[in-house]
Design an enzyme around this catalytic site. Structure first.
Site, PDB file in Angstrom:
ATOM      1  N   GLN A 334       0.846  -1.212   0.000  1.00 47.14           N
ATOM      2  CA  GLN A 334       0.000   0.000   0.000  1.00 47.14           C
ATOM      3  C   GLN A 334       0.879   1.259   0.000  1.00 47.14           C
ATOM      4  O   GLN A 334       0.582   2.227  -0.709  1.00 47.14           O
ATOM      5  CB  GLN A 334      -0.901  -0.031   1.251  1.00 47.14           C
ATOM      6  N   ILE A 335       1.952   1.223   0.754  1.00 44.26           N
ATOM      7  CA  ILE A 335       2.848   2.383   0.823  1.00 44.26           C
ATOM      8  C   ILE A 335       3.508   2.629  -0.536  1.00 44.26           C
ATOM      9  O   ILE A 335       3.776   3.763  -0.924  1.00 44.26           O
ATOM     10  CB  ILE A 335       3.892   2.180   1.958  1.00 44.26           C
ATOM     11  N   GLU A 361       2.680 -26.455   6.221  1.00 47.81           N
ATOM     12  CA  GLU A 361       3.054 -26.962   7.559  1.00 47.81           C
ATOM     13  C   GLU A 361       1.902 -26.718   8.548  1.00 47.81           C
ATOM     14  O   GLU A 361       2.123 -26.446   9.728  1.00 47.81           O
ATOM     15  CB  GLU A 361       4.396 -26.376   8.018  1.00 47.81           C
ATOM     16  N   GLU A 365      -5.744 -22.138  10.607  1.00 49.48           N
ATOM     17  CA  GLU A 365      -6.857 -22.746  11.363  1.00 49.48           C
ATOM     18  C   GLU A 365      -6.352 -23.973  12.137  1.00 49.48           C
ATOM     19  O   GLU A 365      -6.740 -24.195  13.292  1.00 49.48           O
ATOM     20  CB  GLU A 365      -7.995 -23.147  10.404  1.00 49.48           C
TER      21      GLU A 365
HETATM   22  C1  LIG Z   1       3.799 -24.253  -1.748  1.00 45.04           C
HETATM   23  C2  LIG Z   1       3.374 -25.424  -0.916  1.00 45.04           C
HETATM   24  C3  LIG Z   1       4.323 -26.308  -0.449  1.00 45.04           C
HETATM   25  C4  LIG Z   1       3.949 -27.425   0.288  1.00 45.04           C
HETATM   26  N1  LIG Z   1       4.914 -28.317   0.695  1.00 45.04           N
HETATM   27  C5  LIG Z   1       4.532 -29.486   1.285  1.00 45.04           C
HETATM   28  C6  LIG Z   1       5.491 -30.504   1.572  1.00 45.04           C
HETATM   29  O1  LIG Z   1       6.701 -30.341   1.345  1.00 45.04           O
HETATM   30  N2  LIG Z   1       5.052 -31.688   2.074  1.00 45.04           N
HETATM   31  C7  LIG Z   1       3.719 -31.921   2.338  1.00 45.04           C
HETATM   32  O2  LIG Z   1       3.383 -32.998   2.795  1.00 45.04           O
HETATM   33  N3  LIG Z   1       2.792 -30.957   2.100  1.00 45.04           N
HETATM   34  C8  LIG Z   1       3.160 -29.766   1.566  1.00 45.04           C
HETATM   35  N4  LIG Z   1       2.222 -28.790   1.288  1.00 45.04           N
HETATM   36  C9  LIG Z   1       0.816 -29.071   1.566  1.00 45.04           C
HETATM   37  C10 LIG Z   1       0.261 -28.263   2.739  1.00 45.04           C
HETATM   38  O3  LIG Z   1       0.814 -28.700   3.940  1.00 45.04           O
HETATM   39  C11 LIG Z   1      -1.270 -28.374   2.685  1.00 45.04           C
HETATM   40  O4  LIG Z   1      -1.680 -27.593   1.576  1.00 45.04           O
HETATM   41  C12 LIG Z   1      -1.929 -27.897   3.967  1.00 45.04           C
HETATM   42  O5  LIG Z   1      -1.669 -28.773   5.028  1.00 45.04           O
HETATM   43  C13 LIG Z   1      -3.444 -27.745   3.812  1.00 45.04           C
HETATM   44  O6  LIG Z   1      -4.012 -28.870   3.228  1.00 45.04           O
HETATM   45  P1  LIG Z   1      -5.011 -28.692   1.964  1.00 45.04           P
HETATM   46  O7  LIG Z   1      -4.311 -27.822   0.987  1.00 45.04           O
HETATM   47  O8  LIG Z   1      -5.430 -30.027   1.536  1.00 45.04           O
HETATM   48  O9  LIG Z   1      -6.231 -27.879   2.535  1.00 45.04           O
HETATM   49  P2  LIG Z   1      -7.514 -28.495   3.303  1.00 45.04           P
HETATM   50  O10 LIG Z   1      -7.062 -29.364   4.401  1.00 45.04           O
HETATM   51  O11 LIG Z   1      -8.458 -29.049   2.303  1.00 45.04           O
HETATM   52  O12 LIG Z   1      -8.122 -27.173   3.938  1.00 45.04           O
HETATM   53  C14 LIG Z   1      -8.981 -26.289   3.223  1.00 45.04           C
HETATM   54  C15 LIG Z   1      -9.456 -25.226   4.208  1.00 45.04           C
HETATM   55  O13 LIG Z   1     -10.212 -25.835   5.266  1.00 45.04           O
HETATM   56  C16 LIG Z   1      -9.647 -25.501   6.519  1.00 45.04           C
HETATM   57  N5  LIG Z   1      -9.771 -26.630   7.434  1.00 45.04           N
HETATM   58  C17 LIG Z   1      -9.512 -27.934   7.192  1.00 45.04           C
HETATM   59  N6  LIG Z   1      -9.730 -28.668   8.285  1.00 45.04           N
HETATM   60  C18 LIG Z   1     -10.115 -27.822   9.255  1.00 45.04           C
HETATM   61  C19 LIG Z   1     -10.488 -27.971  10.629  1.00 45.04           C
HETATM   62  N7  LIG Z   1     -10.488 -29.174  11.239  1.00 45.04           N
HETATM   63  N8  LIG Z   1     -10.853 -26.860  11.320  1.00 45.04           N
HETATM   64  C20 LIG Z   1     -10.855 -25.653  10.714  1.00 45.04           C
HETATM   65  N9  LIG Z   1     -10.516 -25.441   9.437  1.00 45.04           N
HETATM   66  C21 LIG Z   1     -10.149 -26.509   8.712  1.00 45.04           C
HETATM   67  C22 LIG Z   1      -8.188 -25.192   6.225  1.00 45.04           C
HETATM   68  O14 LIG Z   1      -7.593 -24.397   7.234  1.00 45.04           O
HETATM   69  C23 LIG Z   1      -8.306 -24.479   4.880  1.00 45.04           C
HETATM   70  O15 LIG Z   1      -8.651 -23.148   5.091  1.00 45.04           O
HETATM   71  C24 LIG Z   1       2.583 -27.643   0.587  1.00 45.04           C
HETATM   72  C25 LIG Z   1       1.616 -26.728   0.143  1.00 45.04           C
HETATM   73  C26 LIG Z   1       1.988 -25.646  -0.614  1.00 45.04           C
HETATM   74  C27 LIG Z   1       0.926 -24.703  -1.119  1.00 45.04           C
END
Ligand SMILES: Cc1cc2nc3c(=O)[nH]c(=O)nc-3n(C[C@H](O)[C@H](O)[C@H](O)COP(=O)(O)OP(=O)(O)OC[C@H]3O[C@@H](n4cnc5c(N)ncnc54)[C@H](O)[C@@H]3O)c2cc1C
Length: 381
Positions: A334-335, A361, A365
């Site tokens: 924004q700045i 990681e 949530e």
């Molecule tokens: C750039 C990048 C690098 C990554 N690197 C790794 C890696 O090296 N190794 C690996 O194993 N994974 C990796 N990940 C995966 C990452 O850890 C997951 O994307 C993350 O844990 C969320 O899982 P999901 O994307 O399936 O979202 P979901 O679990 O489907 O969540 C979707 C939404 O629902 C919310 N939600 C889900 N359950 C609950 C609950 N019980 N209470 C409240 N809210 C909830 C979540 O907070 C989120 O907002 C990586 C992801 C990215 C984007």
């Protein structure tokens, strides 16, 4: 200000800062455009010993404690958050399972190679199992020689270049107790490494999907015992989250640096915008929030370094540092006004890079669930 650092630790962190500014900074824009780490930079990172930062010296590592290691990640993320996460995943979740739970034979045969730059990765997430990591469907069937693993993993950071893959798979009953962890080599027959994800940010770091199509893994590659895999993965994430917290602090510091410098240069209405109270407030809020988030990360690292429980504090640090860094990046953009929206300014990259810290990681949530669970335990819940 950094607390509690010896002269030697301070010198180490300063060396990393100089390296990041001298060797990484000139390549950031190119790596962001091309979506891959520069090969000659990778060699220099290996030569600096950054792939053995947290490993004991007897395995060829540097033996840094959590606090100094965190400060190193912060310095790297201040320049390039993708390089920081490549190094952080390798030094934490990619290798900690072996260092903490692996047999001595497994450690001897892998950790020195990892310290030299044979990259490690952590493969927990699946298409249908993200936050619910215990809901994985990858299976490891016992064979005469070991295990045959079948399933799919996604979002494997470092996977494009990695030699080693820590893979969780089901060996038993449904739920967390039926999960085991394995170390899978890159050249394992049946392991297929997918294309790189086209990510919004952190583009110098890669993430790939993996298909395990009956991958044959010797019994010696089981990490810990059968059924311990979920606990191994979760305890690895406790430490990994401290690294993500410091990664957030590094990006936030870079944003604050850019915003303050820009505010001192940019003139509107005949004066520098830094004179405007509206701009000063944004800078002041960012500086104060950065300082308080830093204290939380330092506390989590301090506890870890003293062998005290740190899971709750690591989740708090990850939550607060990543959310704070997001706000600081937003204010910094924004700045910069319209210029902040252009690739001519680094702030545009920081803004994209910072977003994922609230997701990987464990999402924000999930951090709140971890904190609440541990908090309620303390009250006897
Ligand atoms: C750039 C990048 C690098 C990554 N690197 C790794 C890696 O090296 N190794 C690996 O194993 N994974 C990796 N990940 C995966 C990452 O850890 C997951 O994307 C993350 O844990 C969320 O899982 P999901 O994307 O399936 O979202 P979901 O679990 O489907 O969540 C979707 C939404 O629902 C919310 N939600 C889900 N359950 C609950 C609950 N019980 N209470 C409240 N809210 C909830 C979540 O907070 C989120 O907002 C990586 C992801 C990215 C984007």
């Amino acid at each position: 200000m950094d607390f509690d650092l010896s002269e030697e630790q301070e010198l180490f962190v300063k060396g990393v800062r100089d390296f990041a500014r001298g060797e990484i900074a000139p390549l950031c824009a190119q790596m962001d455009r091309e979506g891959i780490v520069d090969a000659s930079l990778l060699d220099k990172i290996k030569a600096q010993g950054f792939f053995g930062l947290t490993f004991p010296e007897r395995y060829g590592g540097v033996g840094l404690g959590a606090h100094t290691y965190g400060l190193v990640i912060r310095e790297l993320a201040r320049v390039d958050a993708g390089i920081a996460i490549m190094i952080a995943v390798h030094n934490s979740v990619g290798s900690f399972p072996l260092l903490q739970y692996g047999s001595e034979e497994l450690k001897e045969s892998t950790i020195p190679r990892m310290a030299q730059g044979h990259l490690a990765s952590f493969c927990v997430t699946e298409p249908g199992a993200g936050s619910d990591a215990a809901g994985l469907t990858t299976r490891a069937e016992r064979t005469d020689a070991g295990y045959r693993i079948t399933g799919e993993k996604i979002w494997v950071t470092n996977g494009y270049l990695a030699q080693y893959f820590v893979v969780t798979a089901r060996t038993g009953e449904a739920g967390p107790r039926g999960i085991s962890a394995f170390l899978v080599d890159r050249d394992t027959p049946g392991l297929q490494i997918g294309a790189k994800e086209q990510k919004m940010g952190l583009r110098s770091s890669d993430a790939v999907s993996l298909v395990l199509d009956g991958a044959e893994v010797p019994a010696s590659r089981l990490i810990g015992s059968e059924g311990e895999g979920f606990r191994i993965a979760m305890s690895s994430l406790d430490g990994g989250r401290i690294g993500v917290a410091y990664q957030g602090l590094g990006i936030a510091q870079a944003c604050l640096d850019s915003a303050a410098r820009y505010a001192l240069e940019r003139e509107q209405f005949g004066a520098r915008i830094a004179k405007l109270q509206a701009i000063q407030w944004m800078l002041a809020e960012s500086a104060a929030e950065l300082e308080s988030a830093s204290l939380l990360a330092d506390k989590a690292a301090w506890l870890k370094d003293r062998g005290r429980p740190f899971g709750k504090e690591a989740a708090m640090a990850k939550l607060v540092c990543s959310e704070t860094a997001g706000r600081i990046a937003d204010r910094a953009l924004q700045i910069h006004g319209g210029y902040g929206y252009s690739k001519d300014y680094d702030i545009e990259r920081y803004y994209r890079d910072v977003r994922v810290l609230r997701i990987y990681e464990g999402t924000s949530e999930i951090q709140k669930l971890v904190i609440a669970r541990k908090l309620l335990d303390e009250y006897g819940g």
